[in-house]
Scaffold this active site. Structure first.
Site, mmCIF file in Angstrom:
data_model
loop_
_atom_site.group_PDB
_atom_site.id
_atom_site.type_symbol
_atom_site.label_atom_id
_atom_site.label_comp_id
_atom_site.label_asym_id
_atom_site.label_seq_id
_atom_site.Cartn_x
_atom_site.Cartn_y
_atom_site.Cartn_z
ATOM 1 C CG ASP A 199 45.020 98.891 28.769
ATOM 2 O OD1 ASP A 199 45.533 97.617 27.954
ATOM 3 O OD2 ASP A 199 45.250 98.909 30.131
ATOM 4 C CG ASP A 331 45.992 90.611 27.177
ATOM 5 O OD1 ASP A 331 44.820 91.269 27.609
ATOM 6 O OD2 ASP A 331 46.899 90.735 28.462
HETATM 7 O O1 TEU Z 1 43.550 93.749 29.358
HETATM 8 C C1 TEU Z 1 42.954 94.372 29.842
HETATM 9 C C2 TEU Z 1 41.374 92.824 30.562
HETATM 10 O O2 TEU Z 1 41.124 93.310 29.598
HETATM 11 C C3 TEU Z 1 42.781 91.951 31.066
HETATM 12 O O3 TEU Z 1 42.508 91.826 32.761
HETATM 13 C C4 TEU Z 1 42.459 90.745 31.015
HETATM 14 O O4 TEU Z 1 41.507 90.017 30.558
HETATM 15 C C5 TEU Z 1 43.516 89.411 31.534
HETATM 16 O O5 TEU Z 1 44.539 90.259 30.801
HETATM 17 C C6 TEU Z 1 43.032 88.416 30.775
HETATM 18 O O6 TEU Z 1 43.928 87.299 32.459
HETATM 19 C C7 TEU Z 1 44.616 95.157 29.037
HETATM 20 C C8 TEU Z 1 45.988 94.228 28.673
HETATM 21 O O7 TEU Z 1 46.219 93.899 27.354
HETATM 22 C C9 TEU Z 1 46.745 93.647 29.311
HETATM 23 O O8 TEU Z 1 48.253 93.317 29.210
HETATM 24 C C10 TEU Z 1 47.143 94.724 30.881
HETATM 25 O O9 TEU Z 1 47.708 93.742 31.672
HETATM 26 C C11 TEU Z 1 45.666 95.236 31.500
HETATM 27 O O10 TEU Z 1 44.846 95.674 30.486
HETATM 28 C C12 TEU Z 1 46.618 96.233 32.387
HETATM 29 O O11 TEU Z 1 46.750 96.982 31.937
#
Ligand code: TEU
Length: 565
Positions: A199, A331
């Protein structure tokens, strides 16, 4: 040396909270995943990326981990996870764990110790700074709104959190942190997992001094990506981690780096096997083409931009390195609503056309749960239906800016991560076969016509098309190993490209719109036999003039030729 297994594999992402509930509490769990492994085996996928099931306060649905070695009771037990690993392996499906180590939960023992005192040995495992003029130490914004700093009253210092205040960033400058991360990953390998999705792993090297974002008004916050994306020591850290994790293992450990803000040049370095860092990255260029100022400022989709973005990444990694290929994840909004056409008349053809143009490319395709049946965005009607911390914070920020509840919902509805998190639609009834209880988030009302049950035995379904694409990838080396060449098209809705390997050439052609279109090919691209279409199967040779119906997508294969690439 033969190519590593993931180069002709398709990987399926399970967001367990929304996949299948086995105990009736309304939340998906490991028991539900185990019960549906045959669906994944039938689809033909090779590995299962499991979003976090570790102990967590669930501030960010598990991307805030408080114990990396244990399973949260919400999802089941540690022995169930071991059962899932064994049951998946028994079906030839590898397990890829989602590891979140840019930050922990604020309830992780490491952070509890760190915040207990300025002199605690774990203090330097996180980022602490004194107040500046009685306020936050820098003007960095959190991804989830507000400042990236929260004051800890107990010790009078602020701590850094690029996401929620309950997700404090680990300090990777500290070698003890890096050693602890490598150790916890090795423990998961000992339990039998086959790799990791890491992540925001390109956030872990911060620019020394944590400089302010330039040009931000006093008291404001700004996006500090330049100070934490692809930072000065990131390649060193990732190489060190790879060495520590791979040591003593013959089977290559798959490491997929989720890397918001990664460039193509950086991705070549990250994924060059000779550098031993990560094996592929999730890049974000194509999933930002409909963002204006930010993801909440939706602009019209420019199909030409979308095509160019994906083709550029194909060319960038065509010789060195490796691409991941995705439309969706937990996401992102649902692809068929965002890039396709979820009108009932066009929904199936557009979902299968999008699948065709993605799975025909060079790289490892990822299928997000529900994508294989064409699940769509949810028709939100009220803010209280949303569950995601990012959405809820954004609704509140819009309200503070003076928008009404309806206006705020209108701004959030299309980009809300909640669109990807509504329950998997297994069967055409109100709870969608997801739970016998009350689901934690509403089931899409279109479950009566979009479900696994309705598609499982339908040869014309979205599900059947995904099965065929996956089978082709396993059967045709030109798909998994062939190089990529764009076939010129002046129409941004008409996508065409060729994959070539030895005496085989695959030509992929699609119309990503409702209006019929025509593509005229140079002679060198013509001549293949129709291999797969998202319309009626038929014998057809690829001529120079290709007439395409709405959302028409086709693969043509030519064998025995000599092809100048
Ligand atoms: O997402 C990282 C990320 O890029 C997020 O900022 C994403 O772009 C955003 O949610 C879109 O609006 C990772 C995980 O996939 C996400 O679910 C987590 O919330 C985040 O990291 C923090 O761990």
């Amino acid at each position: 040396m033969s190519a590593p297994w993931w180069r002709d594999a398709v990987i399926y992402q399970v967001y367990p909270r929304s996949f299948a509930d086995s105990n009736g509490d309304g939340v998906g769990d490991l028991g539900g995943v185990i019960q549906h492994l045959d669906h994944l085996a039938d689809l033909g996928i090779d590995a299962l990326w499991l979003s976090p099931v570790y102990r967590s306060p669930q501030a960010d649905n598990g991307y805030d981990i408080s114990d990396y070695d244990d399973v949260d009771p919400l999802f089941g037990t540690s022995s169930q996870l071991d059962e899932l690993i064994a049951s998946a392996h028994a079906r030839g499906i590898r397990i890829i764990m989602d590891i979140v180590v840019n930050h922990t939960s604020d309830e992780h023992p490491w952070f509890v110790a760190a915040r207990s005192s300025r002199t605690d040995p774990k203090r330097d495992w996180y980022w602490w700074r004194d107040p500046r003029d009685g306020a936050e130490p820098t003007n960095w914004a959190s991804f989830f709104g507000g400042s990236a700093w929260t004051l800890d009253p107990g010790t009078g210092q602020y701590y850094l959190h690029l996401f929620d205040r309950k997700q404090p960033d680990l300090n990777w400058e500290n070698p003890e942190v890096r050693a602890a991360v490598a150790a916890l990953m090795r423990r998961w390998l000992e339990r039998g997992v086959d790799g990791f999705r890491m992540d925001v792993i390109n956030f872990v090297s911060k620019v020394p001094g944590l400089p302010d974002v330039p040009g931000v008004a006093p008291g404001g916050t700004g996006f500090a990506g330049a100070s934490f994306m692809n930072g000065p020591r990131i390649h060193e850290f990732l190489h060190e981690l790879r060495q520590a994790v791979q040591a003593g293992r013959d089977e290559p450990v798959l490491i997929v780096g989720e890397m918001p803000g990664v460039t193509m040049d950086e991705a070549v370095l990250y994924t060059d096997p000779a550098r031993a860092e990560v094996d592929m990255v999730f890049q974000f260029d194509h999933v930002a083409v409909d963002h204006g100022e930010d993801k909440w400022d939706a602009i019209d989709l420019d199909l030409g931009e979308l095509r160019r973005g994906l083709y550029d990444w194909q060319r960038a990694l065509d010789r060195t390195g490796w691409n991941s290929l995705y439309w969706s994840n937990h996401d992102q909004p649902r692809a068929v609503s965002r890039f396709g056409d979820d009108h009932p008349d066009w929904w199936r053809r557009s979902a299968t056309a999008l699948a065709t143009v993605l799975h025909g490319m060079r790289g490892t395709p990822f299928v997000y749960q529900g994508e294989e049946i064409g699940m769509t965005d949810f028709p939100w009607t009220a803010p209280h239906e949303l569950r995601d911390v990012e959405s809820i914070n954004q609704l509140s920020l819009f309200a503070s800016a003076g928008l009404s509840a309806d206006q705020a919902l209108d701004r959030v509805r299309h980009s809300a991560r909640d669109n990807a998190r509504t329950p998997m639609q297994w069967a055409p009834h109100p709870a969608g076969g997801f739970t016998d209880g009350s689901p934690w988030i509403a089931v899409n009302p279109n479950v009566d016509w979009i479900s696994v049950e309705r598609q499982r035995d339908d040869p014309e379904s979205v599900l059947a098309h995904y099965r065929r694409l996956i089978e082709l990838r396993h059967r045709l080396p030109v798909l998994s190993q062939g190089d990529f060449a764009e076939i010129p098209s002046d129409d941004p809705a008409v996508w065409a490209y060729a994959r070539t390997l030895g005496d085989s050439r695959l030509v992929v052609i699609a119309n990503l719109g409702r209006e019929p279109r025509v593509l005229e090919l140079e002679p060198r691209w013509a001549g293949g036999e129709l291999l797969l279409a998202n319309g009626p199967a038929r014998a057809e040779r690829l001529g120079r003039l290709v007439e395409l119906d709405g959302w028409d997508a086709r693969l043509y294969l030519r064998r025995g030729g000599t092809f100048a690439s």
